[in-house]
Design a protein around this motif. Structure first.
Motif, PDB file in Angstrom:
ATOM      1  N   HIS A   8       0.875  -1.239  -0.131  1.00 28.11           N
ATOM      2  CA  HIS A   8       0.024  -0.030   0.083  1.00 28.11           C
ATOM      3  C   HIS A   8       0.827   1.159   0.033  1.00 28.11           C
ATOM      4  CE1 HIS A   8      -3.397   2.524   0.918  1.00 28.11           C
ATOM      5  NE2 HIS A   8      -2.599   3.033   1.792  1.00 28.11           N
ATOM      6  N   ASN A   9       1.887   1.364   0.884  1.00 29.34           N
ATOM      7  CA  ASN A   9       2.814   2.347   0.988  1.00 29.34           C
ATOM      8  C   ASN A   9       3.711   2.586  -0.290  1.00 29.34           C
ATOM      9  OD1 ASN A   9       1.765   3.057   3.566  1.00 29.34           O
ATOM     10  ND2 ASN A   9       3.373   1.883   4.624  1.00 29.34           N
ATOM     11  N   ALA A  10       4.006   1.387  -0.906  1.00 30.73           N
ATOM     12  CA  ALA A  10       5.024   1.454  -1.885  1.00 30.73           C
ATOM     13  C   ALA A  10       3.930   2.216  -3.289  1.00 30.73           C
ATOM     14  CB  ALA A  10       5.437   0.363  -2.370  1.00 30.73           C
ATOM     15  N   LEU A  12       1.568   4.387  -2.995  1.00 31.60           N
ATOM     16  CA  LEU A  12       1.274   5.379  -3.149  1.00 31.60           C
ATOM     17  C   LEU A  12       2.604   6.597  -3.723  1.00 31.60           C
ATOM     18  CD1 LEU A  12       0.264   5.696   0.815  1.00 31.60           C
ATOM     19  CD2 LEU A  12      -1.206   6.159  -1.180  1.00 31.60           C
ATOM     20  N   ARG A  13       3.630   6.041  -3.736  1.00 26.63           N
ATOM     21  CA  ARG A  13       4.724   6.885  -4.208  1.00 26.63           C
ATOM     22  C   ARG A  13       5.353   6.152  -5.787  1.00 26.63           C
ATOM     23  NH1 ARG A  13       6.383   5.058   0.600  1.00 26.63           N
ATOM     24  NH2 ARG A  13       7.741   3.207  -0.210  1.00 26.63           N
ATOM     25  N   ASN A  14       4.569   5.072  -6.105  1.00 20.70           N
ATOM     26  CA  ASN A  14       4.951   4.375  -7.264  1.00 20.70           C
ATOM     27  C   ASN A  14       3.749   3.880  -8.259  1.00 20.70           C
ATOM     28  OD1 ASN A  14       8.133   4.815  -6.961  1.00 20.70           O
ATOM     29  ND2 ASN A  14       7.386   3.469  -5.225  1.00 20.70           N
ATOM     30  N   GLN A  15       3.655   3.951  -9.251  1.00 21.43           N
ATOM     31  CA  GLN A  15       2.732   3.376 -10.211  1.00 21.43           C
ATOM     32  C   GLN A  15       3.270   2.302 -10.921  1.00 21.43           C
ATOM     33  OE1 GLN A  15       0.875   5.856 -13.203  1.00 21.43           O
ATOM     34  NE2 GLN A  15      -1.039   4.681 -13.152  1.00 21.43           N
TER      35      GLN A  15
END
Length: 85
Positions: A8-10, A12-15
């Motif tokens: 989830h956190n990853a 948020l920063r990367n598509q």
């Protein structure tokens, strides 16, 4: 749950663009044979596929690969997601 939170956190920063390859690397004291290595990643693989919104068996969208590095100390998993286009 830890994999779900990390993904989830990853995300948020990367598509992540599909199709992709997911390389799962196990670090641990001893090497596993190939069937046990794949089995040790079952829950992680399921959670990653769920977060990507794909079926983990659909190789046209995601291809899972496994590796391991015996390190004699700590146990952990490294996840790398790479675009295949």
């Amino acid at each position: 749950e830890e994999v779900a939170i990390a993904m989830h956190n990853a995300l948020l920063r990367n598509q992540v663009e599909l199709p992709c390859a997911v390389l799962l690397t196990r670090y641990g004291q001893n090497a596993l044979d190939t069937d046990n290595l794949a089995g040790s990643f079952k829950g992680i693989r399921d959670q990653i596929a769920k977060k990507l919104g794909v079926d983990d068996g659909d190789k046209s969208k995601v291809n899972f690969e496994y590796d391991q590095i015996p390190n004699g100390r700590n146990y952990f998993v490294r996840v790398r997601i790479l675009s295949t286009d």
